[in-house]
Design an enzyme around this catalytic site. Sequence first.
Site, PDB file in Angstrom:
ATOM      1  N   ASP A 104     146.743  34.980 -92.179  1.00 38.78           N
ATOM      2  CA  ASP A 104     146.855  36.450 -92.163  1.00 38.78           C
ATOM      3  C   ASP A 104     147.997  36.960 -91.264  1.00 38.78           C
ATOM      4  O   ASP A 104     147.699  36.719 -90.032  1.00 38.78           O
ATOM      5  CB  ASP A 104     145.269  36.858 -91.513  1.00 38.78           C
ATOM      6  CG  ASP A 104     145.274  38.431 -91.254  1.00 38.78           C
ATOM      7  OD1 ASP A 104     146.112  39.233 -91.318  1.00 38.78           O
ATOM      8  OD2 ASP A 104     143.983  38.820 -91.413  1.00 38.78           O
ATOM      9  N   LYS A 111     147.050  48.402 -91.850  1.00 40.02           N
ATOM     10  CA  LYS A 111     147.724  48.487 -90.595  1.00 40.02           C
ATOM     11  C   LYS A 111     149.296  48.623 -90.671  1.00 40.02           C
ATOM     12  O   LYS A 111     149.519  49.717 -91.244  1.00 40.02           O
ATOM     13  CB  LYS A 111     147.542  47.206 -89.814  1.00 40.02           C
ATOM     14  CG  LYS A 111     145.903  46.942 -89.907  1.00 40.02           C
ATOM     15  CD  LYS A 111     145.192  47.742 -89.016  1.00 40.02           C
ATOM     16  CE  LYS A 111     143.781  47.106 -88.881  1.00 40.02           C
ATOM     17  NZ  LYS A 111     142.765  47.021 -90.184  1.00 40.02           N
ATOM     18  N   TYR A 133     140.133  37.261 -86.810  1.00 39.33           N
ATOM     19  CA  TYR A 133     139.686  38.497 -86.637  1.00 39.33           C
ATOM     20  C   TYR A 133     138.161  38.620 -87.084  1.00 39.33           C
ATOM     21  O   TYR A 133     137.577  37.722 -87.834  1.00 39.33           O
ATOM     22  CB  TYR A 133     140.265  39.568 -87.905  1.00 39.33           C
ATOM     23  CG  TYR A 133     139.533  40.810 -88.234  1.00 39.33           C
ATOM     24  CD1 TYR A 133     139.343  41.609 -87.245  1.00 39.33           C
ATOM     25  CD2 TYR A 133     138.994  41.073 -89.545  1.00 39.33           C
ATOM     26  CE1 TYR A 133     138.914  42.997 -87.486  1.00 39.33           C
ATOM     27  CE2 TYR A 133     138.485  42.498 -89.793  1.00 39.33           C
ATOM     28  CZ  TYR A 133     138.422  43.375 -88.774  1.00 39.33           C
ATOM     29  OH  TYR A 133     137.951  44.577 -89.073  1.00 39.33           O
ATOM     30  N   ARG A 139     140.876  48.175-113.244  1.00 36.22           N
ATOM     31  CA  ARG A 139     140.115  47.231-112.359  1.00 36.22           C
ATOM     32  C   ARG A 139     141.090  45.956-112.472  1.00 36.22           C
ATOM     33  O   ARG A 139     140.968  45.032-111.347  1.00 36.22           O
ATOM     34  CB  ARG A 139     138.768  47.117-112.722  1.00 36.22           C
ATOM     35  CG  ARG A 139     138.095  46.090-111.688  1.00 36.22           C
ATOM     36  CD  ARG A 139     136.552  46.126-111.657  1.00 36.22           C
ATOM     37  NE  ARG A 139     135.869  46.098-112.820  1.00 36.22           N
ATOM     38  CZ  ARG A 139     135.774  45.269-113.825  1.00 36.22           C
ATOM     39  NH1 ARG A 139     136.068  44.179-113.836  1.00 36.22           N
ATOM     40  NH2 ARG A 139     135.125  45.578-114.913  1.00 36.22           N
TER      41      ARG A 139
HETATM   42  C1  LIG Z   1     144.028  40.752 -88.461  1.00 41.89           C
HETATM   43  C2  LIG Z   1     142.959  41.509 -89.363  1.00 41.89           C
HETATM   44  N1  LIG Z   1     142.712  40.834 -90.653  1.00 41.89           N
HETATM   45  C3  LIG Z   1     141.931  41.823 -91.489  1.00 41.89           C
HETATM   46  C4  LIG Z   1     141.460  42.987 -91.279  1.00 41.89           C
HETATM   47  C5  LIG Z   1     140.663  43.746 -92.293  1.00 41.89           C
HETATM   48  O1  LIG Z   1     141.479  44.606 -92.965  1.00 41.89           O
HETATM   49  P1  LIG Z   1     140.522  45.802 -93.470  1.00 41.89           P
HETATM   50  O2  LIG Z   1     139.979  46.793 -92.465  1.00 41.89           O
HETATM   51  O3  LIG Z   1     141.747  46.673 -94.165  1.00 41.89           O
HETATM   52  O4  LIG Z   1     139.663  45.359 -94.371  1.00 41.89           O
HETATM   53  C6  LIG Z   1     141.696  43.550 -90.021  1.00 41.89           C
HETATM   54  C7  LIG Z   1     141.292  44.691 -89.461  1.00 41.89           C
HETATM   55  O5  LIG Z   1     141.305  45.280 -88.599  1.00 41.89           O
HETATM   56  C8  LIG Z   1     142.548  42.626 -89.008  1.00 41.89           C
HETATM   57  O6  LIG Z   1     142.789  43.180 -87.957  1.00 41.89           O
END
Ligand SMILES: Cc1ncc(COP(=O)(O)O)c(C=O)c1O
Length: 408
Positions: A187, A212, A117, A64
Amino acid sequence: MPRDHEGLADASLAIHAGTGAARSFRPGSPVVEPIVQSVNFALTSDVVDDLVTTGGRNSYSYTRTANPTTESAARVVAALEGAERALVVASGMAAITGAIMALLPPGGRLVAADEIYRDTAHLLDQHVERLGFGVSRLPLAQLAGSAELGPADVVYIETLSNPMLRLADVPAIAAAAHRAGARLVIDDTFTSPVNLKPLALGADLIVASATKYLNGHSDVVAGVVAGRAGLIESVRDVVSLTGACADPLASFLLLRGLRTLPIRMMRHNASALWLAGELSRRADLELVAYPLLASHPDHELATRLLAGGSGMVTIRVPGGDEAAHRIQDRLRLIRPATSLGGVESLVCIPAETSHLTVSEAERARLGILPGTLRLSIGLEDPGDLLRDLDQALSGAAAAAGQPDVAAR
Ligand SMILES: Cc1ncc(COP(=O)(O)O)c(C=O)c1O
């Protein structure tokens, strides 16, 4: 000898430099680093000393807190991002939560772009604010002006927004954030570090969903954080204490995906750019959004900042979401699903997926009008993808009794 453009060549080198396997050329040593699927590690006196003096920063005792496979994946991510250090964690949301919790001081204030998001927006509005932090929202385009920012501790943005693909002016927003006394967290899920390296443009911390492009095979949920060592150590504490560590198997699969990231991105970039160009010649589409198309509102910025436009293309058809459905239902190669950045092409209607809980008025404010479809362009033959889109668009128009007005 032909060379890939600078960004891709750098990324390939970063992958070799980052993997532990590349550093140990002993006879019989494995080319692929073996997975360390162990929860715990031998507690020798050295490890106990390290636990007492540093909290275990320089040794492995419990997965962890730290695991060799997860650390190998993190080294590759750090190299790709041009970061001093990186972390691989359980998901993109774990990365975002860890970064925000580590950076906000008691009673601190965070300013985020409107175009983020939806789950990140929910985290900020429903939980971060509830815990006593100030959360404000501004349109991405206004974040470059420090006057609008006010005093802040964290400015939070995304490189390319979902689904309208608006590009953040990272250098200008970083400068404004720093003038306001804030750190810029960005992000970069939609661009990947192959197309944009925000740390080099002034950002303080990268977060991303490795689910992704970074993994790229739609078979792992994981997240990453990258930046200066001191900041990363603060995030590491939060990740460890909130139990948001990556499982070693996820890290192993992520390492496998990372090895092909540069070559995958090259194909995503080329296919999406070509398809966006072809689609924009159809007279029956109201909109084709792709950052490197001359018609995109951020085209000039995109040509300055991006090594490639990434694999996302957003289109809008006349006839609203019903018409969008008819098209989605007719696609045969491009599959309807959420998420993005995998080898397979996907389609979704944002009003029913990422922006389901957002009111129609708010969606309109973000430019997401009825009839919007988001495409994640995968690694299939781009000609096959275009044929699939053509037959779905023309077939849906014919079924609705409209003439086929494709102009190619
Ligand atoms: C731009 C963006 N940031 C963060 C996330 C969250 O990622 P996760 O689903 O791996 O937690 C997503 C998920 O679609 C996303 O599109």
